[in-house]
Structure formats: structure tokens, C-alpha cells
Design a protein around this motif. Structure first.
Motif, PDB file in Angstrom:
ATOM      1  N   GLN A 178       0.848  -1.188   0.000  1.00  0.00           N
ATOM      2  CA  GLN A 178       0.000   0.000   0.000  1.00  0.00           C
ATOM      3  C   GLN A 178       0.884   1.238   0.000  1.00  0.00           C
ATOM      4  OE1 GLN A 178      -3.126  -1.653  -0.524  1.00  0.00           O
ATOM      5  NE2 GLN A 178      -3.995  -0.269   0.977  1.00  0.00           N
ATOM      6  N   LYS A 179       0.348   2.342  -0.482  1.00  0.00           N
ATOM      7  CA  LYS A 179       1.108   3.584  -0.482  1.00  0.00           C
ATOM      8  C   LYS A 179       1.298   4.065   0.948  1.00  0.00           C
ATOM      9  CE  LYS A 179      -0.496   5.178  -5.007  1.00  0.00           C
ATOM     10  NZ  LYS A 179      -1.236   6.235  -5.746  1.00  0.00           N
ATOM     11  N   LYS A 180       2.522   4.484   1.250  1.00  0.00           N
ATOM     12  CA  LYS A 180       2.834   4.994   2.586  1.00  0.00           C
ATOM     13  C   LYS A 180       3.497   6.362   2.455  1.00  0.00           C
ATOM     14  CE  LYS A 180       1.611   1.126   4.659  1.00  0.00           C
ATOM     15  NZ  LYS A 180       0.477   1.033   5.586  1.00  0.00           N
ATOM     16  N   GLU A 237      -4.939   3.198 -11.919  1.00  0.00           N
ATOM     17  CA  GLU A 237      -5.724   3.455 -10.716  1.00  0.00           C
ATOM     18  C   GLU A 237      -6.941   4.291 -11.096  1.00  0.00           C
ATOM     19  OE1 GLU A 237      -3.420   7.358  -8.912  1.00  0.00           O
ATOM     20  OE2 GLU A 237      -2.886   5.361  -8.160  1.00  0.00           O
ATOM     21  N   CYS A 273     -10.533  -7.493  -4.333  1.00  0.00           N
ATOM     22  CA  CYS A 273      -9.492  -6.976  -3.429  1.00  0.00           C
ATOM     23  C   CYS A 273      -8.951  -8.094  -2.549  1.00  0.00           C
ATOM     24  CB  CYS A 273     -10.054  -5.844  -2.569  1.00  0.00           C
ATOM     25  SG  CYS A 273     -10.600  -4.389  -3.488  1.00  0.00           S
ATOM     26  N   MET A 279      -6.323  -3.266  -5.258  1.00  0.00           N
ATOM     27  CA  MET A 279      -6.081  -2.719  -3.932  1.00  0.00           C
ATOM     28  C   MET A 279      -6.993  -1.514  -3.765  1.00  0.00           C
ATOM     29  SD  MET A 279      -1.998  -2.871  -3.109  1.00  0.00           S
ATOM     30  CE  MET A 279      -1.680  -1.406  -4.084  1.00  0.00           C
ATOM     31  N   LYS A 280      -7.597  -1.403  -2.602  1.00  0.00           N
ATOM     32  CA  LYS A 280      -8.477  -0.284  -2.304  1.00  0.00           C
ATOM     33  C   LYS A 280      -7.832   0.568  -1.225  1.00  0.00           C
ATOM     34  CE  LYS A 280     -13.264   0.761  -0.946  1.00  0.00           C
ATOM     35  NZ  LYS A 280     -14.587   0.175  -0.563  1.00  0.00           N
ATOM     36  N   GLU A 281      -7.629   1.839  -1.522  1.00  0.00           N
ATOM     37  CA  GLU A 281      -6.963   2.734  -0.587  1.00  0.00           C
ATOM     38  C   GLU A 281      -7.815   3.959  -0.318  1.00  0.00           C
ATOM     39  OE1 GLU A 281      -2.382   2.594  -1.090  1.00  0.00           O
ATOM     40  OE2 GLU A 281      -3.187   2.480  -3.124  1.00  0.00           O
ATOM     41  N   LYS A 282      -7.794   4.394   0.930  1.00  0.00           N
ATOM     42  CA  LYS A 282      -8.583   5.564   1.332  1.00  0.00           C
ATOM     43  C   LYS A 282      -7.754   6.828   1.220  1.00  0.00           C
ATOM     44  CE  LYS A 282      -9.603   6.185   5.704  1.00  0.00           C
ATOM     45  NZ  LYS A 282     -10.251   6.025   7.035  1.00  0.00           N
ATOM     46  N   GLU A 283      -8.387   7.878   0.716  1.00  0.00           N
ATOM     47  CA  GLU A 283      -7.746   9.177   0.608  1.00  0.00           C
ATOM     48  C   GLU A 283      -8.675  10.223   1.205  1.00  0.00           C
ATOM     49  OE1 GLU A 283      -7.079   9.720  -3.537  1.00  0.00           O
ATOM     50  OE2 GLU A 283      -5.268   8.469  -3.582  1.00  0.00           O
TER      51      GLU A 283
END
Length: 335
Positions: A178-180, A237, A273, A279-283
Motif C-alpha cells: 500500500q502507499k505509505k 488506478e 481486493c 487494492m483499495k486505498e482511502k484518501e
């Protein structure tokens, strides 16, 4: 409706949605090759435009999404080459001191446990099994071997046995992180990627469809292909609301809990997922509200690499425009 007509209708709608994803310019461009493909699609569209995607409303009859190997063919695996690859790997571990101390009975027991664990885990939800979980499971079965560090050998032999006995590949993947940001990102870059395993059939696609696959398997793979294609042409994405907008053009609505083929649609998307296609990421948006974004995960990149998806989408859009041209000719209208 005849199977061929159903297939062509499904292909045409996927082409329209993919074309819409291109034209909206969402996501990042992925280089000159994609630009050339867009130009070709644009030239064909100018000669004979298909129906406006905005004219396709969500309330139209549900369109079935089916897997079609004639449109998006799988390259049949090479069991002999795969077997040789895993046998070579096994031989590299077999001479280690800790491995030589194991009896044949101990090896057989541990390999059987790994195979059993993988079969049950994949049947349960299809999610990849991490190497850490396998090592922990082996430690519970044989605590005295916890420090022996023989898990690499046991996994390698399980890979060979899966190939020989079941015609299945126990494929190793590297989990996409995941993006960090900040310190978390620094620590992530310093660590090795997590290894995980999935089971993949080594049977030829025609034999698999005839003897192994269930109807729901075809539907799910078709959904995977459509979603991965939409994310891919959006630059790898896509925002959640944009993805649902495109899927609605295929008759797949976010609030549909009883789709005739997919069941609860949100649960099916979440399954992608879980199985590491997405991948599901929250922003946090500019307005302070949480938004979600989907990106391609390691399994999608392994089974449906970018160049394959690009070719698939381009062929669908080309076929869609050709069908429109043929229909115009039949009606006496020539562009």
C-alpha cells in the motif's frame, strides 16, 4: 438470444465503456505506445462513431459479463517447463544441512500439510496465502523444527507435488505494498516484499472449461477482466465513483444486491481486493471527506499484464467500430 449475438453485444458494451474511459482522460498516461493506440482508435472513431456512452442508461436490461477466451485468450501453460523450474529450485534446497537431517516421513508429513493448507485456503475464499502463514502453520505441526529453517524446502517440494499430482501450479507472488508516507514509507522501502502463494491450473484452457470450470467461474473471470481493463486504461488506478460509473454502462450497479450472475455486486468487487486483483486505498479529499481509489494489485499484473490488457481493449474497440461499419453497410449507409 443466440450465444454469438450475446457475446458480440457484451463485447460492444465493454468497448464503449473502455472508449469512454480513454476519452475522459482520467488517470496517468502510460507512455508513447498507449498514445499511438489512442490515435488509432480516434481515427477509426472519426470514420464511424459508435453510440454515445452517455446514451446508455443504468436502467437498461442487465448485460451478462461472460468470460470469452476467443476475445481474450489465455496462453496455455507449459507443465513440463513449470515442473523443471520447480524441480531445479527444490534441488537447490535439498543439500542444506537442516534439510538433510529430516527423515522421509517428516518431509512427507510437512509437505502434505502445506498442500492441505493451500487447498483449503484457496477453496474457502481464493485469497493468496502468505509465506509467513505457511511457516507459522508448519511450526504448529512440528514445533521442534521451528528453528531448523526448512520451510523453503518444504514449500518447494509442495510446488513440485502440486504439479505432478494435481496439474496445479503453486505460484509465488510478491505482494504489492500500500502507499505509505513519511517514516512508514522509508521502513517499507527497506523491507523485503511479502511473499504469497496462489494455486493456478496447468490444464489447457479448453480442457479446463470443459471439465473443471463452473458457470460462476466464467462470470467471475469476465468481471475480473472488465474491471482490470477499466482500471488499466485509466492509468493503473481509478476513483471508486468513476469505476462504478463505467460499470453501470455494463448493467452492474453499485447498489445491486441481487445481480442475476454476480449476486451482491459490492461484495463481488470486494472479492477482487481479497484475491489481490485490486487494492483499495482511502484518501482524504480536498473537502475533507474520505474517498476511495482502486489500483491494480500483484495478481492482476501477473495474470493480466498491462500489454495484454491494452491489446484486449484495443481489439474490442476496433471490433466495436467494425461492427458499426458493417451494420451501416447492411442498411445502405456508407460512411
Amino acid at each position: 438470444m443466440a450465444p454469438e449475438m450475446k457475446r458480440r453485444k457484451t463485447v460492444s458494451l465493454i468497448a464503449i465503456v473502455a472508449n469512454n474511459a480513454f476519452s475522459e482522460g482520467r488517470g496517468k498516461s502510460r507512455g508513447g505506445a498507449k498514445a499511438v493506440k489512442r490515435e488509432r482508435v480516434s481515427e477509426r472513431s472519426e470514420r464511424r462513431r459508435g453510440p454515445d456512452p452517455e446514451e446508455i442508461v443504468e436502467d437498461k436490461p442487465v448485460i451478462e459479463i461472460e468470460d470469452d477466451d476467443d476475445v481474450f485468450p489465455d496462453e496455455d501453460p507449459d507443465p513440463a517447463a513449470t515442473a523443471q523450474q520447480y524441480m531445479t529450485q527444490l534441488e537447490s534446497y535439498a543439500t542444506q544441512t537442516n534439510v538433510l537431517k529430516l527423515s522421509e516421513e517428516e518431509k512427507h508429513k510437512l509437505v502434505a500439510e502445506v498442500m492441505r493448507y493451500m487447498l483449503f485456503a484457496q477453496y474457502r475464499d481464493g485469497a493468496p496465502v502468505t509465506r509467513t502463514k505457511l511457516a507459522e502453520h508448519l511450526s504448529k505441526i512440528a514445533p521442534e523444527l521451528k528453528r531448523a529453517k526448512v520451510s523453503s524446502y518444504i514449500v518447494a517440494e509442495a510446488q513440485v507435488k502440486f504439479n505432478e499430482i494435481f496439474g496445479i501450479e503453486m505460484k509465488e507472488l510478491s505482494r504489492k505494498a500500500q502507499k505509505k508516507t513519511g517514516a512508514a514509507r522509508t521502513n517499507l522501502q527497506a523491507s523485503e516484499p511479502t511473499k504469497e502463494y496462489v494455486l493456478k491450473s496447468l490444464l489447457p484452457s479448453k480442457m479446463r472449461r470443459q471439465f473443471i470450470d463452473r458457470e460462476e467461474d466464467h462470470t467471475f473471470r469476465g468481471f475480473v477482466m472488465a474491471v482490470v481493463a477499466l482500471v488499466s486504461v485509466s492509468g493503473g488506478e481509478i476513483e471508486e465513483q468513476v469505476l462504478w460509473k463505467h460499470l453501470a454502462k455494463l448493467g452492474v450497479r453499485h447498489d445491486d444486491e441481487a445481480h442475476p450472475k454476480l449476486g451482491n455486486v459490492r461484495d463481488t468487487l470486494n472479492k477482487l481486493c481479497l484475491q489481490r486483483y485490486l487494492m483499495k486505498e482511502k484518501e482524504v479529499g480536498s473537502n475533507g471527506q474520505d474517498t476511495f481509489r482502486y489500483s491494480l494489485a500483484e495478481r492482476a499484473m501477473d495474470e493480466l499484464p498491462t500489454e495484454k490488457v491494452d491489446k484486449y481493449v484495443l481489439e474490442l474497440m476496433r471490433g466495436h467500430n467494425d461492427e458499426d461499419g458493417n451494420a451501416a453497410g447492411e442498411n445502405g449507409n456508407v460512411a
